[in-house]
Each structure stands twice: as structure tokens, then as C-alpha cells.
Design an enzyme around this catalytic site. Structure first.
Site, PDB file in Angstrom:
ATOM      1  CD1 TRP A 110      -2.210  -2.922  -8.780  1.00 46.76           C
ATOM      2  CD2 TRP A 110      -3.529  -4.376  -9.558  1.00 46.76           C
ATOM      3  NE1 TRP A 110      -1.978  -3.149 -10.469  1.00 46.76           N
ATOM      4  CE2 TRP A 110      -2.616  -4.443 -10.537  1.00 46.76           C
ATOM      5  CE3 TRP A 110      -4.666  -5.164  -9.449  1.00 46.76           C
ATOM      6  CZ2 TRP A 110      -3.216  -5.215 -11.565  1.00 46.76           C
ATOM      7  CZ3 TRP A 110      -4.651  -6.420 -10.759  1.00 46.76           C
ATOM      8  CH2 TRP A 110      -3.972  -6.006 -11.860  1.00 46.76           C
ATOM      9  NE  ARG A 112      -1.229   1.370   0.813  1.00 44.35           N
ATOM     10  CZ  ARG A 112      -1.074   0.809   1.926  1.00 44.35           C
ATOM     11  NH1 ARG A 112      -1.716   0.381   2.763  1.00 44.35           N
ATOM     12  NH2 ARG A 112       0.314   1.389   2.551  1.00 44.35           N
ATOM     13  CG  HIS A 113       1.673  -3.619  -5.384  1.00 43.37           C
ATOM     14  ND1 HIS A 113       2.301  -4.385  -5.111  1.00 43.37           N
ATOM     15  CD2 HIS A 113       0.725  -3.954  -4.938  1.00 43.37           C
ATOM     16  CE1 HIS A 113       2.391  -5.104  -4.426  1.00 43.37           C
ATOM     17  NE2 HIS A 113       1.298  -5.229  -4.766  1.00 43.37           N
ATOM     18  CD  GLU A 120      -9.052   4.294 -10.181  1.00 43.63           C
ATOM     19  OE1 GLU A 120      -8.366   5.157  -9.837  1.00 43.63           O
ATOM     20  OE2 GLU A 120     -10.369   3.532  -9.861  1.00 43.63           O
ATOM     21  CG  HIS A 222      12.686  -5.008  -9.721  1.00 48.77           C
ATOM     22  ND1 HIS A 222      13.183  -6.264  -8.937  1.00 48.77           N
ATOM     23  CD2 HIS A 222      12.730  -4.321  -8.650  1.00 48.77           C
ATOM     24  CE1 HIS A 222      13.111  -5.921  -7.488  1.00 48.77           C
ATOM     25  NE2 HIS A 222      13.271  -5.301  -6.905  1.00 48.77           N
ATOM     26  CG  HIS A 226       7.683  -6.391  -5.028  1.00 47.69           C
ATOM     27  ND1 HIS A 226       8.827  -6.895  -3.849  1.00 47.69           N
ATOM     28  CD2 HIS A 226       7.285  -5.388  -4.080  1.00 47.69           C
ATOM     29  CE1 HIS A 226       7.874  -5.744  -2.381  1.00 47.69           C
ATOM     30  NE2 HIS A 226       6.971  -5.206  -2.735  1.00 47.69           N
ATOM     31  NE  ARG A 231      -1.321  -7.295  -3.200  1.00 45.98           N
ATOM     32  CZ  ARG A 231      -1.532  -6.890  -2.229  1.00 45.98           C
ATOM     33  NH1 ARG A 231      -2.550  -7.193  -1.692  1.00 45.98           N
ATOM     34  NH2 ARG A 231      -0.813  -5.509  -1.668  1.00 45.98           N
TER      35      ARG A 231
HETATM   36  C1  LIG Z   1      -1.484 -10.289   2.347  1.00 44.69           C
HETATM   37  C2  LIG Z   1      -0.788  -8.825   2.257  1.00 44.69           C
HETATM   38  C3  LIG Z   1      -1.848  -7.946   4.058  1.00 44.69           C
HETATM   39  C4  LIG Z   1      -1.556  -6.830   3.743  1.00 44.69           C
HETATM   40  N1  LIG Z   1      -2.058  -6.237   4.681  1.00 44.69           N
HETATM   41  C5  LIG Z   1      -2.387  -5.146   5.029  1.00 44.69           C
HETATM   42  C6  LIG Z   1      -2.863  -3.772   5.537  1.00 44.69           C
HETATM   43  O1  LIG Z   1      -3.159  -4.462   6.703  1.00 44.69           O
HETATM   44  N2  LIG Z   1      -2.971  -2.829   5.581  1.00 44.69           N
HETATM   45  C7  LIG Z   1      -2.162  -1.836   4.750  1.00 44.69           C
HETATM   46  O2  LIG Z   1      -2.221  -0.337   5.093  1.00 44.69           O
HETATM   47  N3  LIG Z   1      -1.199  -2.483   3.592  1.00 44.69           N
HETATM   48  C8  LIG Z   1      -1.560  -3.906   4.024  1.00 44.69           C
HETATM   49  N4  LIG Z   1      -0.339  -4.646   2.756  1.00 44.69           N
HETATM   50  C9  LIG Z   1      -0.157  -3.549   1.193  1.00 44.69           C
HETATM   51  C10 LIG Z   1       1.388  -4.071   1.950  1.00 44.69           C
HETATM   52  O3  LIG Z   1       1.850  -3.218   3.489  1.00 44.69           O
HETATM   53  C11 LIG Z   1       1.839  -2.967   1.226  1.00 44.69           C
HETATM   54  O4  LIG Z   1       1.547  -1.980   1.132  1.00 44.69           O
HETATM   55  C12 LIG Z   1       1.594  -3.295  -0.149  1.00 44.69           C
HETATM   56  O5  LIG Z   1       1.821  -4.807  -0.288  1.00 44.69           O
HETATM   57  C13 LIG Z   1       2.696  -2.713  -1.493  1.00 44.69           C
HETATM   58  O6  LIG Z   1       3.971  -3.112  -1.274  1.00 44.69           O
HETATM   59  P1  LIG Z   1       5.808  -2.550  -1.600  1.00 44.69           P
HETATM   60  O7  LIG Z   1       5.725  -0.700  -0.513  1.00 44.69           O
HETATM   61  O8  LIG Z   1       6.966  -3.755  -1.371  1.00 44.69           O
HETATM   62  O9  LIG Z   1       4.827  -2.477  -3.179  1.00 44.69           O
HETATM   63  P2  LIG Z   1       5.751  -1.192  -4.202  1.00 44.69           P
HETATM   64  O10 LIG Z   1       4.751   0.329  -3.731  1.00 44.69           O
HETATM   65  O11 LIG Z   1       5.905  -1.317  -5.103  1.00 44.69           O
HETATM   66  O12 LIG Z   1       6.954  -0.896  -3.929  1.00 44.69           O
HETATM   67  C14 LIG Z   1       8.123  -1.658  -4.203  1.00 44.69           C
HETATM   68  C15 LIG Z   1       9.264  -1.487  -3.421  1.00 44.69           C
HETATM   69  O13 LIG Z   1       9.144  -0.123  -3.314  1.00 44.69           O
HETATM   70  C16 LIG Z   1      10.543   0.155  -2.288  1.00 44.69           C
HETATM   71  N5  LIG Z   1       9.284   1.479  -1.817  1.00 44.69           N
HETATM   72  C17 LIG Z   1       8.336   1.958  -2.540  1.00 44.69           C
HETATM   73  N6  LIG Z   1       8.038   3.435  -1.204  1.00 44.69           N
HETATM   74  C18 LIG Z   1       8.996   3.497  -0.887  1.00 44.69           C
HETATM   75  C19 LIG Z   1       9.082   4.802  -0.025  1.00 44.69           C
HETATM   76  N7  LIG Z   1       8.010   5.053  -0.003  1.00 44.69           N
HETATM   77  N8  LIG Z   1       9.399   4.391   0.956  1.00 44.69           N
HETATM   78  C20 LIG Z   1      10.496   3.497   0.844  1.00 44.69           C
HETATM   79  N9  LIG Z   1      10.662   2.229   0.766  1.00 44.69           N
HETATM   80  C21 LIG Z   1       9.904   2.434  -0.545  1.00 44.69           C
HETATM   81  C22 LIG Z   1      10.258  -0.458  -1.087  1.00 44.69           C
HETATM   82  O14 LIG Z   1      11.584  -1.441  -1.042  1.00 44.69           O
HETATM   83  C23 LIG Z   1       8.793  -1.135  -1.702  1.00 44.69           C
HETATM   84  O15 LIG Z   1       8.975  -3.001  -1.438  1.00 44.69           O
HETATM   85  C24 LIG Z   1      -1.107  -6.514   2.689  1.00 44.69           C
HETATM   86  C25 LIG Z   1      -0.464  -6.528   1.596  1.00 44.69           C
HETATM   87  C26 LIG Z   1      -0.642  -7.810   1.764  1.00 44.69           C
HETATM   88  C27 LIG Z   1       0.404  -8.622   0.213  1.00 44.69           C
END
Ligand SMILES: Cc1cc2nc3c(=O)[nH]c(=O)nc-3n(C[C@H](O)[C@H](O)[C@H](O)COP(=O)(O)OP(=O)(O)OC[C@H]3O[C@@H](n4cnc5c(N)ncnc54)[C@H](O)[C@@H]3O)c2cc1C
Length: 311
Positions: A110, A112-113, A120, A222, A226, A231
Site C-alpha cells: 500500500w 508504494r502509493h 502510521e 484522483h 488510481h 488494487r
Molecule cells: C499487480 C501489481 C504488482 C506489483 N509488483 C511490484 C513488484 O514486483 N515490485 C515492486 O517494486 N513494485 C510492484 N508493484 C508496485 C507498483 O510498481 C507501484 O509502485 C505501485 O502500484 C504504486 O503505483 P504508482 O507509482 O502509480 O502510485 P503513486 O505512487 O500513488 O503515484 C501515482 C502517479 O504519480 C506519478 N508519480 C508519483 N511519484 C513519482 C515519481 N517519483 N516520479 C515520477 N512520477 C511519479 C506517477 O505517474 C504515478 O503513476 C506492483 C503493483 C501492482 C498493482
């Protein structure tokens, strides 16, 4: 779901109050406000606060002086237009704050978003509850052979029992060692006055990843969409999807027009590449296209046929 009587009483007290405001409120979400929606065996999601509604999206899109709303159907049409054309900033005008109780391994996915504000529960400051996620038997599955990131058949009989015992016993044992290292009673006094006890920030490293943690998580509409598009998707791990479900319910209560557009254009939609679209056009024209020679890999082809529900 594990809420103590005192925690439930605090929630009930908050739910018994109301405040006059000139700001927009949403009766259906007010109904859900503060209530813990159970997830997994000890987890929950609660809506703590929110700002804005469907009309706020419309208002921002029109940059209007008043509520900026027209007929409900016109507003819904505008929201669908915004969603369809990825005009996303009007959705950023609404915010929502959740309180979530979740196992640490789910929290790792989670977090990672990055486009959210998180605070926390501090396991440096406080002692974590003795609560662990133990999957229900129907979710205790083997590694998938087809998908390296997925599950296959459900474990059965002796093997299932053995796995459940291992999960439970390991969690209980490491928690007991955590408590032993802390050497603290519920009132903070040492259990064994002859020992100093290890700092909470260190003792916690011995806990299993199915231990529950908690956080407040605030994001805008928004970024919530996403999060949910990733998820609530069948490719996401079951345990995080289990949290996406009540969040979808809160979304529907909060912004029904946005929710309907989201279901249509995101959750229920598929993306075809240019090559896939060209194949689809050939198929619609009556041509019998096969994977071999289509230009698509076997995996892409299978995904496309899966989306079209063709064998
Ligand atoms: C099915 C699935 C499998 C996955 N498997 C793995 C895995 O094996 N290993 C792993 O490490 N992760 C994995 N992930 C995590 C994935 O890579 C993303 O880190 C996570 O889903 C968060 O997505 P996001 O970065 O789009 O979201 P957010 O962090 O909320 O970002 C939203 C959007 O903001 C922009 N953004 C945010 N920060 C930045 C930045 N610093 N630079 C540029 N643009 C940015 C991007 O457009 C991004 O899409 C997985 C996710 C899913 C759903």
C-alpha cells in the site's frame, strides 16, 4: 475485527455528534463516517473525514462562482467526459481520509502509493497489538504455475492444517519473544525488575509480517481512483483487494457519479494496443486471425482473447 469496547465507545460518541457547516456534505457518506468496515480477520477501514462531492468536481471543472451544478444528468455527463479524456485535476479537488488497520505485508504494498499523506502507528512509541493475519482456508493457496505473482490451487487437508499451524505458531512465538524483550507490563512497569528491557524500536524487528499495524491515510479523489484501479484489480493480491472493496463502497456513497464513471472507464475497461486494435478490426471484418503471424506474443494474444472472452 478487533475493536475494544473503549474504541467502539469513542466511535459511537463521534457518530452521535454533528456540526452545522456551509460546506457540502454527502448524507450517504455521513452514514458511513467513523464506522469500522471489517477487512480480513482483524483489520478494518474507516472513513474519518472528507472534503467535496461530485458537485465539487463539476464546480472545479467549470471554475464557477457558486456550486456550478446544472441538472444531475448534465453533471454526470461532464464527469464522464472528464474521466474519459483523463482530465484529472477536477478530481483532485476532493479529499478523503481513512483509518486503516492492516497486516504489515499489505502495508508494504500500500505504501508504494506515494501520492497520499500517511501517518502510521508508532511501534517506536507504543507496543503493537498481539494480532496476526491468518488466512481463511479458502485463501490458503499454492504458488501459481502460470503467474509468478499469483496463486493457484487451494491447499487442502493435512498440508493446509500444517501451514496454518506454522503461521499461527511462528507469529505467537515471535510475539512472545517481542514481549519478553520489551519486559513491559500493560501499565509500563517492568515485568522482571532485574532486566532493563529492549527499546520498542528494536524489539519490533522480531515480529512476523502478518502482524497488524494501523495508519491514517489521506488522499485526493484522483489518486484514490488510481489506487483503486490497481488494487481492486484481479491482478492485485487478494489481501489488498480485500481493503479495496470497502473503499469502493465508500467511494460509491461519497461520489456516486464519479464512481459510476470510474467503474465504466477504468475498472470495467481494457486497454488495447495499436496492434491489438488492428487485429480487432480485421476480426470484425470477418477475417480469421490467428496468434501466429498476428504480431502479438502468445501472452499478449491470450490477454486480448481473454478480454474478448474468446477461446
Ligand atoms: C499487480 C501489481 C504488482 C506489483 N509488483 C511490484 C513488484 O514486483 N515490485 C515492486 O517494486 N513494485 C510492484 N508493484 C508496485 C507498483 O510498481 C507501484 O509502485 C505501485 O502500484 C504504486 O503505483 P504508482 O507509482 O502509480 O502510485 P503513486 O505512487 O500513488 O503515484 C501515482 C502517479 O504519480 C506519478 N508519480 C508519483 N511519484 C513519482 C515519481 N517519483 N516520479 C515520477 N512520477 C511519479 C506517477 O505517474 C504515478 O503513476 C506492483 C503493483 C501492482 C498493482
Amino acid at each position: 475485527m478487533s475493536l475494544t469496547d473503549a474504541q467502539q465507545a469513542e466511535i459511537d460518541a463521534l457518530r452521535g455528534q454533528s456540526a452545522a457547516t456551509r460546506r457540502a456534505t454527502v448524507p450517504a457518506l455521513e452514514e458511513l463516517l467513523y464506522q469500522a468496515m471489517p477487512v480480513l480477520d482483524h483489520g478494518f477501514v474507516r472513513v474519518i473525514d472528507y472534503m467535496g462531492d461530485d458537485a465539487a468536481v463539476v464546480q472545479a471543472a467549470r471554475v464557477s462562482y457558486g456550486r456550478g451544478t446544472r441538472r444531475v444528468s448534465e453533471d454526470a455527463g461532464l464527469i464522464r467526459y472528464l474521466m474519459r479524456h483523463r482530465h484529472t485535476t477536477p478530481f483532485e479537488m476532493c479529499e478523503i481520509k481513512y483509518h486503516v488497520k492492516l497486516p504489515i505485508f499489505v502495508a508494504r504494498q500500500w505504501i508504494r502509493h506515494r501520492t497520499a499523506n500517511v501517518n502510521e502507528y508508532s511501534a517506536r512509541y507504543s507496543i503493537l497489538d498481539r494480532e496476526f493475519y491468518i488466512p481463511a482456508p479458502e485463501h490458503l493457496a499454492a504458488q501459481s504455475h502460470a503467474n509468478r505473482q499469483g496463486r493457484g490451487e487451494v491447499l487442502e487437508g493435512e498440508e493446509a492444517g500444517e501451514v496454518l499451524d506454522l503461521l499461527r505458531n511462528d507469529a505467537v512465538r515471535t510475539y512472545a519473544h517481542y514481549a519478553q524483550m520489551l519486559n513491559e507490563g500493560v501499565d509500563g512497569t517492568p515485568v522482571d525488575p532485574g532486566r532493563k528491557g529492549l527499546a520498542r524500536e528494536l524489539a519490533r524487528m522480531n515480529l512476523t509480517l502478518n502482524t497488524y499495524t494501523q495508519w491514517y491515510w489521506k488522499t485526493d479523489l484522483h489518486n484514490l481512483l488510481h489506487f483503486l484501479s490497481l488494487r481492486a484489480d484481479p491482478h492485485a493480491q487478494y489481501e489488498i483487494r480485500a481493503y479495496a472493496e470497502p473503499m469502493l463502497r465508500s467511494l460509491e456513497a461519497w461520489v456516486p457519479a464519479t464512481y459510476a464513471a470510474f467503474r465504466d472507464y477504468r475498472l470495467g475497461a481494457v486497454t488495447f494496443s495499436a496492434a491489438m486494435l488492428a487485429i480487432l478490426k480485421r476480426m470484425l471484418a470477418g477475417e480469421a486471425v490467428e496468434q501466429k503471424g498476428s504480431g502479438l506474443s502468445k501472452r499478449e494474444w491470450d490477454e486480448m482473447m481473454g478480454a474478448l472472452e474468446r477461446g
